[in-house]
Motif scaffolding. Structure first.
Motif, PDB file in Angstrom:
ATOM      1  N   ARG A 183       6.552  14.660  -9.791  1.00  0.00           N
ATOM      2  CA  ARG A 183       8.017  14.537  -9.891  1.00  0.00           C
ATOM      3  C   ARG A 183       8.703  15.907  -9.941  1.00  0.00           C
ATOM      4  NH1 ARG A 183      12.118  14.679 -13.661  1.00  0.00           N
ATOM      5  NH2 ARG A 183      10.748  15.095 -15.417  1.00  0.00           N
ATOM      6  N   LYS A 184       8.199  16.762 -10.840  1.00  0.00           N
ATOM      7  CA  LYS A 184       8.882  18.051 -11.029  1.00  0.00           C
ATOM      8  C   LYS A 184       8.753  18.936  -9.792  1.00  0.00           C
ATOM      9  CE  LYS A 184       8.781  17.936 -15.988  1.00  0.00           C
ATOM     10  NZ  LYS A 184       7.969  18.161 -17.168  1.00  0.00           N
ATOM     11  N   GLN A 185       7.543  18.958  -9.198  1.00  0.00           N
ATOM     12  CA  GLN A 185       7.347  19.787  -7.994  1.00  0.00           C
ATOM     13  C   GLN A 185       8.235  19.298  -6.855  1.00  0.00           C
ATOM     14  OE1 GLN A 185       5.020  18.611  -9.970  1.00  0.00           O
ATOM     15  NE2 GLN A 185       3.162  19.845 -10.004  1.00  0.00           N
ATOM     16  N   LEU A 186       8.476  17.972  -6.790  1.00  0.00           N
ATOM     17  CA  LEU A 186       9.314  17.422  -5.716  1.00  0.00           C
ATOM     18  C   LEU A 186      10.804  17.546  -6.041  1.00  0.00           C
ATOM     19  CD1 LEU A 186       7.252  14.184  -4.912  1.00  0.00           C
ATOM     20  CD2 LEU A 186       7.497  16.195  -3.456  1.00  0.00           C
ATOM     21  N   GLY A 187      11.110  18.000  -7.251  1.00  0.00           N
ATOM     22  CA  GLY A 187      12.505  18.204  -7.649  1.00  0.00           C
ATOM     23  C   GLY A 187      13.272  16.898  -7.838  1.00  0.00           C
ATOM     24  N   ILE A 188      12.559  15.837  -8.258  1.00  0.00           N
ATOM     25  CA  ILE A 188      13.240  14.543  -8.455  1.00  0.00           C
ATOM     26  C   ILE A 188      13.756  14.477  -9.896  1.00  0.00           C
ATOM     27  CG2 ILE A 188      12.988  12.023  -8.375  1.00  0.00           C
ATOM     28  CD1 ILE A 188      10.557  12.477  -6.527  1.00  0.00           C
ATOM     29  N   GLU A 189      15.042  14.210 -10.065  1.00  0.00           N
ATOM     30  CA  GLU A 189      15.625  14.091 -11.406  1.00  0.00           C
ATOM     31  C   GLU A 189      15.002  12.886 -12.114  1.00  0.00           C
ATOM     32  OE1 GLU A 189      19.810  13.919 -11.800  1.00  0.00           O
ATOM     33  OE2 GLU A 189      20.154  15.767 -10.689  1.00  0.00           O
ATOM     34  N   PHE A 196       0.839  -1.211   0.000  1.00  0.00           N
ATOM     35  CA  PHE A 196       0.000   0.000   0.000  1.00  0.00           C
ATOM     36  C   PHE A 196       0.874   1.262   0.000  1.00  0.00           C
ATOM     37  CE2 PHE A 196      -2.267   3.305   2.356  1.00  0.00           C
ATOM     38  CZ  PHE A 196      -3.531   3.298   1.785  1.00  0.00           C
ATOM     39  N   LEU A 197       1.868   1.288   0.897  1.00  0.00           N
ATOM     40  CA  LEU A 197       2.726   2.477   0.998  1.00  0.00           C
ATOM     41  C   LEU A 197       3.573   2.659  -0.267  1.00  0.00           C
ATOM     42  CD1 LEU A 197       3.845   2.199   4.749  1.00  0.00           C
ATOM     43  CD2 LEU A 197       2.135   3.744   3.750  1.00  0.00           C
ATOM     44  N   ALA A 198       4.040   1.525  -0.824  1.00  0.00           N
ATOM     45  CA  ALA A 198       4.841   1.608  -2.059  1.00  0.00           C
ATOM     46  C   ALA A 198       4.001   2.180  -3.187  1.00  0.00           C
ATOM     47  CB  ALA A 198       5.372   0.226  -2.432  1.00  0.00           C
ATOM     48  N   TYR A 209      21.824  -1.147 -19.345  1.00  0.00           N
ATOM     49  CA  TYR A 209      21.227  -1.768 -18.152  1.00  0.00           C
ATOM     50  C   TYR A 209      20.990  -0.727 -17.040  1.00  0.00           C
ATOM     51  CZ  TYR A 209      22.318  -6.403 -19.992  1.00  0.00           C
ATOM     52  OH  TYR A 209      22.363  -7.525 -20.759  1.00  0.00           O
ATOM     53  N   ALA A 210      21.546   0.476 -17.212  1.00  0.00           N
ATOM     54  CA  ALA A 210      21.577   1.430 -16.096  1.00  0.00           C
ATOM     55  C   ALA A 210      20.294   2.232 -15.920  1.00  0.00           C
ATOM     56  CB  ALA A 210      22.754   2.396 -16.269  1.00  0.00           C
ATOM     57  N   LEU A 211      19.272   1.970 -16.754  1.00  0.00           N
ATOM     58  CA  LEU A 211      17.996   2.698 -16.655  1.00  0.00           C
ATOM     59  C   LEU A 211      18.191   4.203 -16.814  1.00  0.00           C
ATOM     60  CD1 LEU A 211      16.021   1.011 -13.714  1.00  0.00           C
ATOM     61  CD2 LEU A 211      15.454   0.974 -16.138  1.00  0.00           C
ATOM     62  N   LYS A 212      19.107   4.587 -17.711  1.00  0.00           N
ATOM     63  CA  LYS A 212      19.334   6.021 -17.917  1.00  0.00           C
ATOM     64  C   LYS A 212      19.019   6.399 -19.355  1.00  0.00           C
ATOM     65  CE  LYS A 212      22.273   6.862 -14.057  1.00  0.00           C
ATOM     66  NZ  LYS A 212      23.449   7.477 -13.509  1.00  0.00           N
ATOM     67  N   TRP A 253      14.057   9.217 -10.691  1.00  0.00           N
ATOM     68  CA  TRP A 253      12.646   8.841 -10.661  1.00  0.00           C
ATOM     69  C   TRP A 253      12.445   7.479 -11.346  1.00  0.00           C
ATOM     70  CZ3 TRP A 253       9.523   7.982 -14.936  1.00  0.00           C
ATOM     71  CH2 TRP A 253       8.202   7.661 -14.622  1.00  0.00           C
ATOM     72  N   ARG A 254      13.082   7.307 -12.545  1.00  0.00           N
ATOM     73  CA  ARG A 254      12.929   6.038 -13.284  1.00  0.00           C
ATOM     74  C   ARG A 254      13.350   4.858 -12.426  1.00  0.00           C
ATOM     75  NH1 ARG A 254      13.611   5.096 -18.797  1.00  0.00           N
ATOM     76  NH2 ARG A 254      13.232   2.946 -18.273  1.00  0.00           N
ATOM     77  N   LEU A 255      14.540   5.001 -11.801  1.00  0.00           N
ATOM     78  CA  LEU A 255      15.076   3.910 -10.988  1.00  0.00           C
ATOM     79  C   LEU A 255      14.136   3.632  -9.806  1.00  0.00           C
ATOM     80  CD1 LEU A 255      17.507   2.035 -10.722  1.00  0.00           C
ATOM     81  CD2 LEU A 255      18.600   3.739  -9.281  1.00  0.00           C
ATOM     82  N   GLY A 256      13.726   4.704  -9.125  1.00  0.00           N
ATOM     83  CA  GLY A 256      12.828   4.556  -7.980  1.00  0.00           C
ATOM     84  C   GLY A 256      11.482   3.986  -8.395  1.00  0.00           C
ATOM     85  N   HIS A 257      11.012   4.384  -9.569  1.00  0.00           N
ATOM     86  CA  HIS A 257       9.714   3.918 -10.053  1.00  0.00           C
ATOM     87  C   HIS A 257       9.723   2.405 -10.252  1.00  0.00           C
ATOM     88  CE1 HIS A 257       5.800   4.917 -11.758  1.00  0.00           C
ATOM     89  NE2 HIS A 257       6.035   4.071 -12.748  1.00  0.00           N
ATOM     90  N   VAL A 258      10.788   1.931 -10.887  1.00  0.00           N
ATOM     91  CA  VAL A 258      10.899   0.487 -11.134  1.00  0.00           C
ATOM     92  C   VAL A 258      10.978  -0.260  -9.799  1.00  0.00           C
ATOM     93  CG1 VAL A 258      12.404  -1.306 -12.083  1.00  0.00           C
ATOM     94  CG2 VAL A 258      11.956   0.759 -13.407  1.00  0.00           C
ATOM     95  N   LEU A 259      11.832   0.227  -8.891  1.00  0.00           N
ATOM     96  CA  LEU A 259      11.996  -0.460  -7.599  1.00  0.00           C
ATOM     97  C   LEU A 259      10.689  -0.467  -6.801  1.00  0.00           C
ATOM     98  CD1 LEU A 259      15.511   0.830  -6.480  1.00  0.00           C
ATOM     99  CD2 LEU A 259      14.905  -1.482  -7.210  1.00  0.00           C
ATOM    100  N   LEU A 260      10.032   0.683  -6.739  1.00  0.00           N
ATOM    101  CA  LEU A 260       8.768   0.777  -5.980  1.00  0.00           C
ATOM    102  C   LEU A 260       7.687  -0.122  -6.601  1.00  0.00           C
ATOM    103  CD1 LEU A 260       8.584   4.602  -5.191  1.00  0.00           C
ATOM    104  CD2 LEU A 260       8.692   2.752  -3.516  1.00  0.00           C
ATOM    105  N   ALA A 261       7.655  -0.181  -7.943  1.00  0.00           N
ATOM    106  CA  ALA A 261       6.648  -1.015  -8.611  1.00  0.00           C
ATOM    107  C   ALA A 261       6.873  -2.484  -8.263  1.00  0.00           C
ATOM    108  CB  ALA A 261       6.709  -0.811 -10.123  1.00  0.00           C
ATOM    109  N   VAL A 262       8.142  -2.913  -8.295  1.00  0.00           N
ATOM    110  CA  VAL A 262       8.449  -4.312  -7.964  1.00  0.00           C
ATOM    111  C   VAL A 262       8.070  -4.581  -6.502  1.00  0.00           C
ATOM    112  CG1 VAL A 262      10.321  -5.980  -7.671  1.00  0.00           C
ATOM    113  CG2 VAL A 262      10.248  -4.555  -9.718  1.00  0.00           C
ATOM    114  N   ILE A 263       8.440  -3.657  -5.610  1.00  0.00           N
ATOM    115  CA  ILE A 263       8.122  -3.833  -4.181  1.00  0.00           C
ATOM    116  C   ILE A 263       6.598  -3.913  -3.993  1.00  0.00           C
ATOM    117  CG2 ILE A 263       8.133  -2.645  -1.935  1.00  0.00           C
ATOM    118  CD1 ILE A 263      10.937  -1.553  -2.739  1.00  0.00           C
TER     119      ILE A 263
END
Lengths: 436, 30
Positions: free
Chosen positions: A134-140, A121-123, A248-251, A144-154
């Motif tokens: 994303r932009k308002q929070l100032g996340i590059e 739920f929290l993820a 592989y670096a998600l960039k 964001w891409r890396l965090g998005h993938v990790l959070l989705a898997v979690i």
């Protein structure tokens, strides 16, 4: 193409609804009240929707081709909001039905499967907040891409653990298999886009041949295939480009091709607007680049029998339109073309010299529209209004296929204007940039 | 237009799922 589109929509609906129908079939536990079972069904539905997101965003060409992958990502965003509402409704309904269960939220009494559900739920909440803001929070973008993938898997793994731990409706053999298949398809989609696709890109690298400074803070990066023949793309399509790191670096970042589809070298014209694009001027010839491509349905090649094309571009939205115009020029096309291109000033007007040259090679009417015209400018000015478009739409407008690329408000406004002017909606195509 | 269709489809799917969930809860407790 329409039939293919309907087929894939039907596949999507079947995928998200099948687990719900599986609740009806076979041995089921006794009903525990409307709210309880309603909550349980929404829990299953939201996890299924999250799982299907992995398939939606896996860039399967046959499934994305009828729609354009930009709209698939837009749909992903909208569906995720719906899934989040179900995720929130699940515990609210459950605790309303059985308030005693609130005690289980006190850590000493929290079973592991409830902890997994809370984690999921929290993820999911974090996924939505970081994506919509994303932009308002100032996340590059890269972070964001890396965090998005990790959070989705979690979110999905913990959600699945929650369901298995609770054990309702999954302890019957074939239902376990069904959930196993859904889980396996998620893993397969993830492996395809994060392992197989990067491996393919590594085997087919590109090398930067040239970097050209354009007007309006834009840069054209020209790439040549390194040790292979490259690929064919349809004029107007786009690629995910990786520079300065491994695929592989998600960039990777999506950019439209600006080069002709008839040439071997590929080019991207990129405006310096963000963290990654601000580094484009640092690109040096000889550097390696990787491409996941081609994607997109925004192309003249999807409408080869059109009697003419009407292009409307704003800002760097000119890039895919340049690809289409250069391709038409290379093919010696003689059909009537219009380009209405809005930009801030003539001095910064990207590609203005080449566009003027193209009016000699093609049957092209080029209409520059300046937001900040200089003194003495005699051309069009201001916004791309219905009146302005009406002045240039030909009498035989119903036979023209229209392509619009630029900021979302411009796309929506021009779409409305063209439709009101008598252009069929099936003849109006657009490409979205900057979705997150 | 595509944006509107995509938005409508996403929310229509949500409504279908909501209806199926309500149907399940009603039938299962009838």
């Amino acid at each position: 193409m329409y039939l293919q589109g309907f087929f894939w929509i039907a596949v999507y609906l079947t995928l998200v609804l099948t687990p719900l129908f599986a609740l009806f079939v076979g041995p089921t536990p006794a009903g525990e009240g409307f709210l309880w079972d309603f909550s349980l069904a929404l829990g299953f539905a939201s996890l299924t929707m999250m799982a299907v997101m992995f398939l939606l965003t896996a860039r399967f060409r046959s499934a994305t081709a009828p729609f354009g992958i930009d709209i698939i990502y837009y749909f992903h965003r909208q569906s995720s909001v719906v899934a989040l509402l179900f995720v929130i409704a699940h515990p609210v309904l459950l605790f309303t039905a059985a308030p005693d269960m609130l005690l289980m939220l006190w850590p000493p009494y929290t079973p592991w499967h409830l902890a997994a559900g809370i984690g999921s739920f929290l993820a999911m909440i974090a996924l939505m907040v970081t994506s919509l803001r994303r932009k308002q929070l100032g996340i590059e973008y890269d972070n964001w891409r890396l965090g998005h993938v990790l959070l989705a898997v979690i979110a999905v793994v913990l959600g699945a653990a929650h369901i298995v731990g609770v054990g309702h409706y999954v302890d019957v053999g074939w239902k376990g298999v069904l959930w196993g298949l859904i889980g396996a398809s998620c893993i397969a989609a993830f492996a395809y886009v994060r392992l197989y696709s990067p491996a393919r890109q590594l085997r087919h690298p590109y090398r930067v041949k040239e970097l050209i400074e354009e007007r309006g803070d834009a840069w054209t990066v020209v790439l040549s295939p390194e040790g292979h023949d490259g690929f064919k793309f349809e004029a107007g399509q786009f690629a995910w480009l990786t520079l300065w790191s491994s695929p592989y670096a998600l960039k990777e970042h999506p950019f439209s091709f600006s080069s002709s589809a008839e040439r071997k070298d590929l080019s991207f014209t990129i405006k310096t607007l963000g963290d990654f694009t601000n580094r484009i001027p640092e690109v040096r010839p000889g550097e390696l680049a990787y491409l996941d491509a081609p994607y997109g349905a925004f192309s003249i090649d999807r409408h080869p029998k059109a009697k003419g094309y009407f292009f409307v571009a704003g800002g760097i939205g000119i890039a895919p339109v340049m690809s289409m115009l250069r391709t038409l020029a290379d093919r010696g096309d003689t059909r009537p073309l219009h380009l209405i291109f809005g930009y801030s000033s003539w001095d910064r007007f990207t590609f203005r010299e080449e566009l003027e040259e193209l009016t000699q090679k093609l049957n092209l009417v080029f209409v520059p529209v300046l937001g900040e015209p200089h003194e003495g400018w005699k051309g069009e000015t201001g916004m791309l209004t219905p009146e302005l478009l009406e002045r240039y739409l030909p009498e035989e407008r119903t036979e023209r296929v229209c392509f619009i690329c630029g900021p979302v408000p411009m796309i929506e406004s021009v779409e409305r204007s063209l439709s009101a002017a008598g252009v069929s909606l099936s003849h109006i195509h657009s490409e979205l940039f900057d979705l997150v | 237009m595509r944006l509107k269709i995509a938005t409508l489809l996403a929310w229509f799917t949500g409504l279908l799922i909501l209806a199926a969930s309500v149907f399940f809860a009603v039938v299962h407790n009838a």
